[in-house]
Enzyme design. Structure first.
Site, PDB file in Angstrom:
ATOM      1  N   ASP A  65      96.653  63.009  16.889  1.00  0.00           N
ATOM      2  CA  ASP A  65      97.703  62.014  16.674  1.00  0.00           C
ATOM      3  C   ASP A  65      97.575  61.597  15.201  1.00  0.00           C
ATOM      4  O   ASP A  65      96.557  61.858  14.546  1.00  0.00           O
ATOM      5  CB  ASP A  65      97.434  60.831  17.616  1.00  0.00           C
ATOM      6  CG  ASP A  65      98.157  59.569  17.226  1.00  0.00           C
ATOM      7  OD1 ASP A  65      99.399  59.634  17.097  1.00  0.00           O
ATOM      8  OD2 ASP A  65      97.509  58.537  17.026  1.00  0.00           O
ATOM      9  N   ASP A 117      99.239  58.174  13.442  1.00  0.00           N
ATOM     10  CA  ASP A 117      99.110  56.733  13.181  1.00  0.00           C
ATOM     11  C   ASP A 117      98.051  56.097  14.061  1.00  0.00           C
ATOM     12  O   ASP A 117      98.123  56.158  15.276  1.00  0.00           O
ATOM     13  CB  ASP A 117     100.464  56.044  13.394  1.00  0.00           C
ATOM     14  CG  ASP A 117     101.479  56.504  12.357  1.00  0.00           C
ATOM     15  OD1 ASP A 117     102.546  56.969  12.755  1.00  0.00           O
ATOM     16  OD2 ASP A 117     101.178  56.428  11.153  1.00  0.00           O
TER      17      ASP A 117
END
Ligand code: XBP
Ligand code: MG
Length: 254
Positions: free
Chosen positions: A8, A10
């Site tokens: 991922d 953020d």
């Protein structure tokens, strides 16, 4: 056998929400003359909605409809989000937000060990530019699949973005490990059948992270040990490829 790591962005590769995205949204509101400021607490609540455009629409329809500008919402949201994305790029290109502990070390080691790398993120693709820059020359070429933003119909917690990456890699879920920071991201990865390691942030440490293989404060460095916060037993100071290979074989948190 572990063949790929799927990250991922953020909150996972860099802690971008509070001082990056949130600030960019506020500067976009100001630039448009809107009397809106998302403080840290409100933004933490709004993060339950993934996707900046979706987050803006939610704010104007659910949180503060009294602040909704006149006219059709879609073009207003698209215009605000495009401005925010431009501002965000300027903010981060100034080097404002570093990669999280252990990220660069693990990415480099994984490449050296022949593991494949991928990105599965809700954020807008151009928001990856500062990440590649922070990782150094030819970083982008080291990632075989990069799925971002609107490339899938449904954003996290839907599993779509992880299923998209698995298909692009041509691998099964049990040949990979996912790295996330939030409940929405964990649910997306688990929905695609992926064992998931969660590196929490101040916004996500109190969320329901049930199902995570391992929960830590960060990936750790030799001189900056991680703290285990939940999941399977792990007593190492940092997560390296050898530790990940062992963790990926554990039966815990199926
Ligand atoms: C987090 C998100 C994104 C960012 C803002 O993405 O939900 O929407 O908050 O970026 P992830 P955009 O954790 O999946 O990387 O405004 O470009 O959506
Ligand atoms: Mg995240």
């Amino acid at each position: 056998m572990l063949k790929a790591l799927i990250f991922d962005v953020d909150g996972t590769l860099a802690d971008t929400e509070r001082d990056g995205h949130r600030v960019a949204f506020n500067q976009a509101f100001a630039a448009e003359g809107l009397p809106i400021v998302w403080d840290e607490a409100l933004y933490g609540d709004l993060l339950s909605v993934t996707g900046g455009k979706e987050r803006l629409a939610y704010f104007f329809t659910h949180t503060r409809p009294d602040l909704r500008p006149p006219g059709d919402l879609l073009p207003i949201v698209q215009r605000l989000h495009a401005l925010k994305t431009k501002i965000y790029g300027q903010l981060l290109s100034a080097g404002a937000i570093p990669l999280r502990p252990g990220v660069l070390r693990l990415v480099r080691e994984a490449r050296a060990e022949g593991l494949r790398l991928a990105i599965a993120t809700t954020t807008t693709p151009e928001n990856l530019e500062p990440i590649w820059k922070a990782m150094g020359p030819d970083a982008r070429s080291g990632f075989q699949s990069v799925a971002a933003g609107d490339c899938v119909p449904a954003k996290k917690p839907a599993p779509d973005v992880y299923e998209y990456v698995l298909a692009e890699l041509g691998l099964t879920a049990d040949e990979c490990l996912a790295f996330e920071d939030s409940e929405n991201g964990l649910r997306a990865a688990r929905g695609a059948g992926l064992k998931t390691i969660v590196t929490v942030t101040e916004y996500t440490e109190a969320q329901d992270l049930t199902g995570a293989l391992l929960i830590v404060d960060h990936l750790g460095e030799p001189d900056r040990p991680l703290t285990r916060k939940g999941g399977v037993a792990f007593s190492g100071r940092y997560l390296d490829v050898q530790a990940l290979r062992a963790l990926s074989e554990t039966r815990g948190r199926e």
